[in-house]
Design a protein around this motif. Structure first.
Motif, PDB file in Angstrom:
ATOM      1  N   THR A 472       0.842  -1.185   0.000  1.00 41.62           N
ATOM      2  CA  THR A 472       0.000   0.000   0.000  1.00 41.62           C
ATOM      3  C   THR A 472       0.878   1.236   0.000  1.00 41.62           C
ATOM      4  OG1 THR A 472      -0.126   0.079   2.425  1.00 41.62           O
ATOM      5  CG2 THR A 472      -1.825  -1.163   1.287  1.00 41.62           C
ATOM      6  N   GLY A 473       0.245   2.378  -0.230  1.00 45.83           N
ATOM      7  CA  GLY A 473       0.994   3.630  -0.231  1.00 45.83           C
ATOM      8  C   GLY A 473       1.695   3.854  -1.547  1.00 45.83           C
ATOM      9  N   GLY A 474       2.930   4.334  -1.472  1.00 49.76           N
ATOM     10  CA  GLY A 474       3.692   4.585  -2.686  1.00 49.76           C
ATOM     11  C   GLY A 474       3.197   5.779  -3.469  1.00 49.76           C
ATOM     12  N   GLY A 475       2.519   6.706  -2.814  1.00 49.79           N
ATOM     13  CA  GLY A 475       2.008   7.874  -3.524  1.00 49.79           C
ATOM     14  C   GLY A 475       0.821   7.553  -4.405  1.00 49.79           C
ATOM     15  N   SER A 476      -0.072   6.699  -3.922  1.00 49.17           N
ATOM     16  CA  SER A 476      -1.276   6.338  -4.680  1.00 49.17           C
ATOM     17  C   SER A 476      -2.202   7.542  -4.796  1.00 49.17           C
ATOM     18  CB  SER A 476      -2.008   5.194  -3.976  1.00 49.17           C
ATOM     19  OG  SER A 476      -2.528   5.635  -2.727  1.00 49.17           O
ATOM     20  N   TRP A 477      -3.127   7.460  -5.742  1.00 41.93           N
ATOM     21  CA  TRP A 477      -4.068   8.581  -5.892  1.00 41.93           C
ATOM     22  C   TRP A 477      -4.950   8.721  -4.655  1.00 41.93           C
ATOM     23  CZ3 TRP A 477      -9.344   7.557  -6.017  1.00 41.93           C
ATOM     24  CH2 TRP A 477      -9.750   6.266  -6.377  1.00 41.93           C
ATOM     25  N   GLN A 478      -5.182   7.599  -3.960  1.00 44.41           N
ATOM     26  CA  GLN A 478      -5.926   7.693  -2.701  1.00 44.41           C
ATOM     27  C   GLN A 478      -5.146   8.486  -1.660  1.00 44.41           C
ATOM     28  OE1 GLN A 478      -5.417   4.894  -4.497  1.00 44.41           O
ATOM     29  NE2 GLN A 478      -7.174   3.498  -4.395  1.00 44.41           N
ATOM     30  N   ASP A 479      -3.826   8.318  -1.644  1.00 46.87           N
ATOM     31  CA  ASP A 479      -2.997   9.075  -0.692  1.00 46.87           C
ATOM     32  C   ASP A 479      -3.021  10.570  -1.010  1.00 46.87           C
ATOM     33  OD1 ASP A 479      -2.394   6.756   0.591  1.00 46.87           O
ATOM     34  OD2 ASP A 479      -0.329   6.614  -0.127  1.00 46.87           O
ATOM     35  N   TYR A 480      -2.993  10.887  -2.306  1.00 47.12           N
ATOM     36  CA  TYR A 480      -3.044  12.304  -2.678  1.00 47.12           C
ATOM     37  C   TYR A 480      -4.387  12.917  -2.291  1.00 47.12           C
ATOM     38  CZ  TYR A 480       1.381  12.460  -5.212  1.00 47.12           C
ATOM     39  OH  TYR A 480       2.728  12.462  -5.529  1.00 47.12           O
ATOM     40  N   LEU A 481      -5.463  12.152  -2.462  1.00 46.84           N
ATOM     41  CA  LEU A 481      -6.771  12.646  -2.050  1.00 46.84           C
ATOM     42  C   LEU A 481      -6.794  12.887  -0.547  1.00 46.84           C
ATOM     43  CD1 LEU A 481      -9.749  13.328  -2.507  1.00 46.84           C
ATOM     44  CD2 LEU A 481     -10.251  10.861  -2.336  1.00 46.84           C
ATOM     45  N   ALA A 482      -6.239  11.943   0.213  1.00 43.70           N
ATOM     46  CA  ALA A 482      -6.201  12.102   1.667  1.00 43.70           C
ATOM     47  C   ALA A 482      -5.403  13.337   2.059  1.00 43.70           C
ATOM     48  CB  ALA A 482      -5.606  10.855   2.308  1.00 43.70           C
ATOM     49  N   ARG A 483      -4.234  13.508   1.455  1.00 43.24           N
ATOM     50  CA  ARG A 483      -3.404  14.656   1.831  1.00 43.24           C
ATOM     51  C   ARG A 483      -4.061  15.971   1.416  1.00 43.24           C
ATOM     52  NH1 ARG A 483       2.946  15.008   0.303  1.00 43.24           N
ATOM     53  NH2 ARG A 483       2.134  15.620  -1.743  1.00 43.24           N
ATOM     54  N   PRO A 737     -21.906  14.886   7.449  1.00 45.60           N
ATOM     55  CA  PRO A 737     -20.641  14.697   6.734  1.00 45.60           C
ATOM     56  C   PRO A 737     -19.733  13.732   7.492  1.00 45.60           C
ATOM     57  CG  PRO A 737     -21.225  17.017   6.840  1.00 45.60           C
ATOM     58  CD  PRO A 737     -22.165  16.295   7.765  1.00 45.60           C
ATOM     59  N   ALA A 738     -18.988  12.953   6.715  1.00 48.04           N
ATOM     60  CA  ALA A 738     -18.221  11.849   7.291  1.00 48.04           C
ATOM     61  C   ALA A 738     -16.723  12.094   7.180  1.00 48.04           C
ATOM     62  CB  ALA A 738     -18.587  10.550   6.591  1.00 48.04           C
ATOM     63  N   THR A 739     -15.998  11.273   7.894  1.00 44.86           N
ATOM     64  CA  THR A 739     -14.543  11.170   7.781  1.00 44.86           C
ATOM     65  C   THR A 739     -14.233   9.773   7.257  1.00 44.86           C
ATOM     66  OG1 THR A 739     -14.140  12.710   9.593  1.00 44.86           O
ATOM     67  CG2 THR A 739     -12.359  11.182   9.043  1.00 44.86           C
ATOM     68  N   TYR A 740     -13.361   9.707   6.265  1.00 46.86           N
ATOM     69  CA  TYR A 740     -13.064   8.433   5.604  1.00 46.86           C
ATOM     70  C   TYR A 740     -12.124   7.598   6.454  1.00 46.86           C
ATOM     71  CZ  TYR A 740     -11.998   5.380   1.586  1.00 46.86           C
ATOM     72  OH  TYR A 740     -11.856   4.313   0.728  1.00 46.86           O
ATOM     73  N   ALA A 741     -12.503   6.342   6.668  1.00 46.82           N
ATOM     74  CA  ALA A 741     -11.672   5.398   7.428  1.00 46.82           C
ATOM     75  C   ALA A 741     -11.316   4.229   6.519  1.00 46.82           C
ATOM     76  CB  ALA A 741     -12.426   4.907   8.663  1.00 46.82           C
ATOM     77  N   THR A 748     -13.632  -0.957   5.044  1.00 44.93           N
ATOM     78  CA  THR A 748     -13.643   0.473   4.768  1.00 44.93           C
ATOM     79  C   THR A 748     -14.998   1.064   5.120  1.00 44.93           C
ATOM     80  OG1 THR A 748     -12.077   0.142   2.959  1.00 44.93           O
ATOM     81  CG2 THR A 748     -13.289   2.220   2.991  1.00 44.93           C
ATOM     82  N   SER A 749     -14.995   2.073   5.984  1.00 39.21           N
ATOM     83  CA  SER A 749     -16.231   2.732   6.404  1.00 39.21           C
ATOM     84  C   SER A 749     -16.033   4.230   6.436  1.00 39.21           C
ATOM     85  CB  SER A 749     -16.649   2.263   7.807  1.00 39.21           C
ATOM     86  OG  SER A 749     -17.182   0.971   7.805  1.00 39.21           O
ATOM     87  N   ASN A 750     -17.144   4.923   6.611  1.00 39.34           N
ATOM     88  CA  ASN A 750     -17.092   6.314   7.025  1.00 39.34           C
ATOM     89  C   ASN A 750     -17.320   6.375   8.526  1.00 39.34           C
ATOM     90  OD1 ASN A 750     -16.488   7.930   4.793  1.00 39.34           O
ATOM     91  ND2 ASN A 750     -18.569   7.742   4.002  1.00 39.34           N
TER      92      ASN A 750
END
Length: 981
Positions: A472-483, A737-741, A748-750
């Protein structure tokens, strides 16, 4: 001999009847005008003669017509073929047979005859094809319509003439080159464009959606087993035939006289010649049903799928019309809120919940004895915030935060011995969570714990293995969205969008043809169920951030494919069934593991649960709507860790897709009164549904697997489901409104608590779900609650299939109403109207139609609880809250210290060291608060070496020093540090 004298009229009628029979027979051989029909399809015999006998099926609305050959394959053997479960393309669920010729995967190689119809008769609205007698027996095929189906049915029949094992298969479907396919489906795993590499039959036990079909040239075509012919019992996979076999290490401890594979049918989408062709065989040779004697009869009906449009439209028709998929469920023994209350009580029970206080995590002994595991610290943190529980915050949320910030992987072992299952870590080399988790923790704590953002920045772009060996990680698009969500830098959002678009080019614009195209899984292929489809949840989150319809459409496409993974069969019969026969329920597993070594078998034990035999409505035990954990564990049944349900409801809101809604409800509603454990292989027990099911020591929870690390994710998914359900039912008028977990795998939940929402036009509402807040005289209603500065809002929904009235009483210990004082109420109804009323003595009477909801606002009743007030951002102070230092004598020794502040009244100092018991024998912390002259000491004589303490005041600065003793007796020290100043 006497003769009857017939009148002229009677003789003419007989002659006419004989003439009609002769004409019918001629048509039967040479083709003719026979046709059956309903409002949706026509089936007509096509010309061509005996050597090219066929019939055409036409979908009336679209005009699509397909030529079908009335062809059956009769399989017969006097040997006893041993049914086995095998893998194809690395995927389980396919059957083969051990025979004197070796292992055979092609059922035809057992001994078969291909038969084409030689005659047809039309009887009423049916076409009856005959094939002539064979030495092995007689087969038949009836094409007909049923009032419960739009599509035509193919009823295969067989009468045995010899003793042996039989099967009959329909093999007359059109064949298509695989290169022409736009979509393919053979359960469980061959979908998108993943075409099987060879012919193989998926057995019933793996056929969550018991159909095989393709989409090509603008329509879907295939075969489904009639839902009316799938018996209401749990089909066990052929892998169970390994039970008791000494040559199989895992299965050898299962009882040899226990359950065996009993799949009724097998289905394939690839024929032995390599073409795409839907085929179904039943019964499967080697099963009890296949053993027949002269005169025995067998039949099975197949439904022909022919529907215009893309595969998504075909899937909708398949599920809604052919399988008659519906919302089966309503609240059962308790409401969903009652389940949440019971599960939270269980989760806080240190005796039964599997909580390991010293290691700050949940016992994982079912799979890997000697290990503990957490999924996400966001789960207990959010639950603590929205329930207002300081106990949950201090006894679960904070320790789990410490765990995820320090451990190297989700799974931590007390030993570093080799070859442990699931590759645990023994190291404190954290954090052990993805960037998205750190961002979520930062959001829930309002930025008051800098460790979260600092560690997110340090780890960003690094590829890590946090769960088993999954990258996981490695600068994935999900990581960019999170940041982006943490810093709101436009460049991060742009990279998230670009990365997601590149991802969709791989799997959406051209469907997957391999099991190795999921990011992080390219070396070993898909594993968990969610790996076989799209990153639905991530795509939906990106849509939420961008309003880009492309990401929503892709998420909806992924959700439609996920529906094929959710169980849609067998359908529960109307009325009641008997469960817990003879008062005993056998466990799925024969015992419990005693070793962490990979491949260790179970140590046998008495796995029988003793519960009363009883009669219940059949729907209560249905498993429809549930999904496998993974194909390789599906022999032990689906799981109720149904994180997908809340997401399906949110997607149903955007698409108005009733199938998504029904699948969501079927996954959650009325299933259990407490933590139900993991894996389910019976439709005839309620043992796991009972409120006291998990309230026993580990070895006394016997029906199924018990994974204590799933407890908090399960609580979270139920809370997420409730919030999403009211969002869906209110058409967005109840919205928090939720926080992504992100969790890991499919967990995976909100989560909620960081942001205020709205209820029926009222803004700035804090979601508030204290336990045991309401008491009711019924179980049909679920509810959610929120509060403003002075008012409390409660929304109710009715899960029953009829109009229901419940009397509700507000728990005075939770909602501090005053006796005799009238409270003004505004009731917001589903139709948009409202009315005023008065609450007296904490009592309400609510009447709702089936599936209906309402929301009430009680004015001037909310009283803030000072001990759990939500944190507010404090700027310009307490910025020095994280430090990582090296030892004076050893640059490889590191201590990490931080201040964790979840609320504005609670802060905790936490420090951990990276050395193990192989290097240190003990460690101590010297510290003082503020400018106190007194230094205090805490010793830690066992690994892991870590320290924590609640600060008397959140702004108290702490000065500290770490000292340790090496295994050689020498001492090591760290520089004195001061933080929180």
């Amino acid at each position: 001999m006497k003769y009857s004298v017939l009148s002229k009229g009677k003789r003419e009628n007989i002659i006419k009847g004989i003439s009609c029979w002769i004409i019918l027979t001629i048509f039967s051989v040479n083709g003719g005008a026979q046709m059956i029909r309903n409002s949706y399809y026509t089936v007509s015999i096509s010309a061509g003669g005996q050597k090219d006998f066929s019939f055409n099926i036409t979908h009336k609305a679209s005009g699509i017509s397909r030529k079908i050959v009335p062809q059956l394959q009769l399989v017969f053997t006097t040997d006893h073929p041993a049914l086995r479960g095998v893998a194809m393309d690395g995927q389980p669920g396919v059957v083969a047979w051990n025979t004197s010729k070796g292992l055979i995967q092609d059922i035809g190689e057992l001994g078969s005859t291909t038969l084409k119809a030689t005659a047809v008769q039309q009887k009423n609205n049916e076409l009856l094809f005959s094939f002539g007698k064979q030495p092995e027996g007689e087969v038949s095929l009836t094409v007909k319509f049923d009032p419960s189906q739009q599509a035509p049915l193919f009823e295969m029949g067989l009468t045995a003439a010899r003793q042996g094992h039989y099967s009959i298969g329909f093999t007359g479907m059109p064949s298509v080159d695989s290169s022409a396919l736009d979509f393919v489906y053979q359960p469980l795993t061959w979908s998108w464009k993943r075409f099987p590499s060879r012919f193989g039959l998926t057995e019933e036990a793996y056929a969550n959606t018991a159909a095989v079909f393709t989409n090509h040239h603008g329509y879907s075509e295939g075969l489904a087993v009639s839902i009316d012919d799938i018996p209401y019992r749990y089909a066990l996979a052929a892998q169970w035939n390994n039970a008791g076999k000494a040559d199989n290490k895992f299965w050898s401890v299962f009882p040899a006289d226990g359950p065996k594979g009993n799949s009724l049918f097998g289905m394939a989408i690839r024929n032995p010649q390599g073409k795409a062709q839907a085929t179904v065989f039943s019964p499967l040779p080697g099963t009890e049903k296949s053993m027949m004697r002269p005169g025995d009869h067998y039949k099975l009906s197949l439904v022909y799928l022919l529907y215009p449009g893309n595969w998504e439209q075909g899937t909708s028709f398949l599920l809604s019309s052919i399988f008659r998929y519906r919302n089966e469920r309503e609240n059962n023994k308790v409401s969903l809120n009652g389940t949440l209350d019971n599960m939270l009580d269980f989760a806080m029970n240190d005796v039964y919940s599997g909580w390991n206080k010293e290691l700050k995590a949940s016992d994982y002994q079912f799979d890997v004895p000697g290990t503990v595991k957490n999924v996400s610290a966001l789960h207990p943190l959010s639950i603590a915030m929205i329930t207002g529980s300081d106990e949950i915050m201090q006894r679960r949320a904070l320790p789990m935060i410490e765990y995820v910030m320090s451990r190297e992987k989700f799974l931590y072992s007390t030993s570093d011995s080799a070859h442990q299952a699931q590759v645990p870590s023994h190291l404190l080399n954290g954090p052990c969570v993805d960037i998205g988790e750190l961002v979520g923790l930062n959001e829930l704590t309002k930025g008051q714990t800098p460790a979260f953002s600092i560690e997110a920045d340090r780890l960003f772009g690094k590829s890590r293995q946090l769960n088993m060996n999954t990258e996981t990680g490695g600068g994935s698009w999900q990581d960019y969205l999170a940041r982006y969500r943490m810093y709101k830098r436009k460049d991060d959002l742009r990279k998230a969008i670009d990365g997601a678009n590149d991802y969709l080019k791989q799997v959406y614009q051209r469907y997957s043809s391999t099991f190795f195209d999921s990011p992080g899984l390219r070396d070993k292929g898909a594993g968990f169920t969610t790996d076989y489809g799209y990153r639905i949840y991530d795509l939906y989150e990106l849509y939420q951030e961008t309003n880009n319809e492309t990401f929503l459409k892709a998420a909806l496409t992924g959700a439609k494919q996920l529906l094929l993974w959710t169980r849609s069969n067998p359908s529960p019969p109307p009325g009641n069934i008997t469960i817990n026969k003879d008062g005993e329920v056998k466990g799925i597993f024969p015992g419990r593991r005693v070793s962490a070594i990979e491949g260790s078998p179970f140590a046998p034990m008495n796995e029988t649960s003793y519960v009363p035999e009883m009669t219940v409505p059949a729907w209560q035990t249905s498993l429809n709507g549930l999904v496998p954990e993974a194909p390789n564990t599906y022999a032990f049944g689906p799981v109720m860790l149904a994180h997908h349900a809340a997401w399906l409801l949110r997607l149903a809101y955007h698409s108005n897709d009733t199938l998504l809604r029904n699948a969501a409800y079927n996954a959650i509603v009325g299933r259990y009164a407490n933590f139900p454990g993991y894996y389910f292989t019976s439709l005839h027990t309620d043992v796991y549904q009972r409120f006291d099911y998990p309230l026993h020591p580990f070895h006394d929870v016997k029906y199924n697997a018990i994974f204590y690390n799933h407890l908090w994710p399960h609580l979270t998914l139920l809370m997420d489901f409730l919030v999403s359900d009211f969002f869906f039912r209110s058409k967005g008028k109840i919205n928090f409104p939720a926080t992504y977990a992100p969790g890991y795998a499919f967990l995976t939940s909100n989560v909620y608590g960081a942001k205020k929402g709205s209820m029926m036009g009222n803004d700035s509402i804090q979601l508030w779900m204290p336990t045991h807040a309401l008491q009711s005289d019924g179980t049909a209603f679920n509810h959610i609650m929120g509060h403003s500065d002075k008012d409390i809002f409660i929304a109710f929904t009715n899960t029953a299939k009829k109009i229901t009235t419940e009397k509700i009483r507000l728990n005075r210990d939770v909602i501090g109403w005053s006796a005799g004082r009238p409270y003004s109420i505004i009731e917001y109804k589903e139709n948009g109207t409202s009315r005023k009323a008065i609450l007296k003595n904490g009592e309400l009477s609510i009447t709702l139609p089936a599936g209906g909801f309402t929301c009430i606002r009680i004015k001037d009743i909310y009283q803030e609880r000072k001990d759990v007030k939500q944190t507010q951002r404090i700027t310009g102070s307490n910025s020095n809250r994280f430090v990582r230092i090296k030892a004076n004598e050893d640059s490889t020794a590191a201590t990490t210290a931080m201040i964790i502040q979840p609320t504005d009244r609670l802060a905790k100092f936490y420090a951990y060291c990276n050395k193990t018991e192989k290097e240190w024998t003990k460690c101590n912390l010297r510290y003082r608060l503020n400018d106190s002259k007194e230094w205090l000491t805490i010793e830690d004589n066992t690994y892991p070496f870590e320290f924590d303490l609640i600060l008397p005041a959140v702004k108290d600065k702490i000065s500290f020093e770490i000292n340790a003793v090496r295994t050689d007796g020498s001492r090591i020290s760290f520089p004195v540090q001061t933080i929180n100043d």
